[in-house]
Scaffold this motif. Sequence first.
Motif, PDB file in Angstrom:
ATOM      1  N   THR A  25      -3.624   5.108   5.137  1.00 14.85           N
ATOM      2  CA  THR A  25      -4.213   4.620   3.885  1.00 14.85           C
ATOM      3  C   THR A  25      -5.179   3.462   4.109  1.00 14.85           C
ATOM      4  O   THR A  25      -5.601   2.824   3.149  1.00 14.85           O
ATOM      5  CB  THR A  25      -3.110   4.174   2.911  1.00 14.85           C
ATOM      6  N   LYS A  26      -5.525   3.198   5.353  1.00 14.44           N
ATOM      7  CA  LYS A  26      -6.496   2.136   5.626  1.00 14.44           C
ATOM      8  C   LYS A  26      -7.889   2.618   5.247  1.00 14.44           C
ATOM      9  O   LYS A  26      -8.306   3.728   5.580  1.00 14.44           O
ATOM     10  CB  LYS A  26      -6.461   1.725   7.103  1.00 14.44           C
ATOM     11  N   THR A  27      -8.621   1.774   4.550  1.00 10.28           N
ATOM     12  CA  THR A  27      -9.959   2.120   4.082  1.00 10.28           C
ATOM     13  C   THR A  27     -10.929   2.252   5.250  1.00 10.28           C
ATOM     14  O   THR A  27     -10.942   1.417   6.161  1.00 10.28           O
ATOM     15  CB  THR A  27     -10.462   1.042   3.110  1.00 10.28           C
ATOM     16  N   PHE A  28     -11.749   3.298   5.213  1.00 10.68           N
ATOM     17  CA  PHE A  28     -12.752   3.498   6.259  1.00 10.68           C
ATOM     18  C   PHE A  28     -13.856   2.442   6.171  1.00 10.68           C
ATOM     19  O   PHE A  28     -14.269   2.036   5.070  1.00 10.68           O
ATOM     20  CB  PHE A  28     -13.392   4.884   6.130  1.00 10.68           C
ATOM     21  N   LEU A  29     -14.336   2.018   7.318  1.00 12.05           N
ATOM     22  CA  LEU A  29     -15.543   1.183   7.463  1.00 12.05           C
ATOM     23  C   LEU A  29     -15.458  -0.147   6.714  1.00 12.05           C
ATOM     24  O   LEU A  29     -16.483  -0.732   6.370  1.00 12.05           O
ATOM     25  CB  LEU A  29     -16.789   1.958   6.993  1.00 12.05           C
ATOM     26  N   LYS A  30     -14.238  -0.618   6.455  1.00 12.94           N
ATOM     27  CA  LYS A  30     -14.102  -1.906   5.767  1.00 12.94           C
ATOM     28  C   LYS A  30     -14.464  -3.042   6.713  1.00 12.94           C
ATOM     29  O   LYS A  30     -14.052  -3.051   7.872  1.00 12.94           O
ATOM     30  CB  LYS A  30     -12.671  -2.088   5.256  1.00 12.94           C
ATOM     31  N   ARG A  31     -15.215  -3.987   6.218  1.00 14.08           N
ATOM     32  CA  ARG A  31     -15.543  -5.174   6.991  1.00 14.08           C
ATOM     33  C   ARG A  31     -15.478  -6.394   6.083  1.00 14.08           C
ATOM     34  O   ARG A  31     -15.635  -6.289   4.865  1.00 14.08           O
ATOM     35  CB  ARG A  31     -16.932  -5.062   7.615  1.00 14.08           C
ATOM     36  N   TYR A  32     -15.248  -7.539   6.685  1.00  9.06           N
ATOM     37  CA  TYR A  32     -15.178  -8.779   5.917  1.00  9.06           C
ATOM     38  C   TYR A  32     -16.536  -9.469   5.916  1.00  9.06           C
ATOM     39  O   TYR A  32     -17.204  -9.539   6.957  1.00  9.06           O
ATOM     40  CB  TYR A  32     -14.135  -9.723   6.512  1.00  9.06           C
ATOM     41  N   PRO A  33     -16.952  -9.997   4.768  1.00  8.64           N
ATOM     42  CA  PRO A  33     -18.177 -10.798   4.749  1.00  8.64           C
ATOM     43  C   PRO A  33     -17.942 -12.150   5.420  1.00  8.64           C
ATOM     44  O   PRO A  33     -16.814 -12.470   5.820  1.00  8.64           O
ATOM     45  CB  PRO A  33     -18.461 -10.965   3.248  1.00  8.64           C
TER      46      PRO A  33
END
Length: 322
Positions: free
Chosen positions: A277-285
Motif C-alpha cells: 500500500t505504499k504510494t508510488f513515486l512519493k517524494r518529500y519536498p
Amino acid sequence: MYMSLFVFRAKTTNISYQPPPKNIRGSTTLAYTTCTNIDQQPLIGGHSPTTHLRPIHKISYQFQPAAFDPKSRWILYNRMTKSGSRTFVSTLLKTMNKYHNNISHQDVPFIVIGHHLHVNYTKYGLRQPMGLGLIRDPVERFISEFYYQRYGDKHTPANFKNMSMDIYNRTIEECVDMATHQRKRATPPGAGIAHFCGCQLNHEIHRFCGYEKRCTQDPDFALHQAKVNLNEYIAVGLTEELPEFFKVLEKLLPGLFKGLLGVYNESRAGQNNTRDTKTFLKRYPSNKYLAKLRALAFREYDFYYFVRERFHYQQKQVTLGL
C-alpha cells in the motif's frame, strides 16, 4: 455519499465483553491549547518532526469516549484516506479468520467499515454506533495523498479523472505556493485552505465534523465540532502508533479484537501489509516547503495533537486497568 462497506458479524456468545475502565467511561476534562501559529523543527529521517504550538487560549473539552454498548448492535470504523486503513482492515480480516471464525448473518455485533462523514444517528431515531478511527500526521497524509492521486500504488491505479491536466502536472511545491498565496488573500485573513491540487488538507477535521454546513463554511467551528464528536468513538488512534492502537482495542474488546497485534506483527515480519500500500513515486519536498505545508495545516495539527493527547491518556488508563 460514496461509501465502501464491509460487515463482520460475530456470534454474541463469542463476545467476552470487558467494559472500559471507569476512568475512561467517566467525564474527564482535558484543557487543550488552541493555536494559530506553528514552529517547526527540521525534517529528520523522512518523518514529520515535533511541531511546537504557540498558544492563544485554553479550551476545555469533556473527554468521554463511548463505552461499549451491546444494545448499539454495531461498531463503525471511519476510514481516513492514506492513514493506514487498508492495513487495519487487512489485519482485522486475518484476525477474524484466525480467532473469530464463527460467522452468522443474524447475530450481532457487527463492524461497518467505510469512508464516512460523522452523522448524528439519533436525529433519525437510530441508536448511535460506537466509533473507531485512525488519523495520521496531516502533512505526511497530504503528501501521500498528493502522489497517490497521481500514481496510485501496487493495488490501486492513479485516480486523477477529476483533475485538470494543469493541476495534475503541477509539482507539490507549486501547489503549496498557490495555496499559501490563496491563504494570504483569504477572508478572514489566515482562513483555512481546505482543498488544493486535487487533495483535501482538512480531510480528518471534515470527516469528524460531519454534514453540517458550518463544517465546510467555518473552519474554527469544524475544528471544535470534530473534537466534540470524538466522544462518540470508543478509540481513535494514530497511524504512527498502530501497534499501540491494536493493544488498546484488544484490552477494550477482547472478544472482537483478541489476536490483532499478533497477526499484525506476523504480517509486518513478512512485509505483507505495508509494502503493497505504499504510494508510488512519493517524494518529500524541501524543509522550506514542509514548513509552508505545516503552516497551512495549523488547524489540522491542533486536531491531531488533541487526538494524540486523548489516545495517550486512554492508552495509559487501559494499560494500568484503572
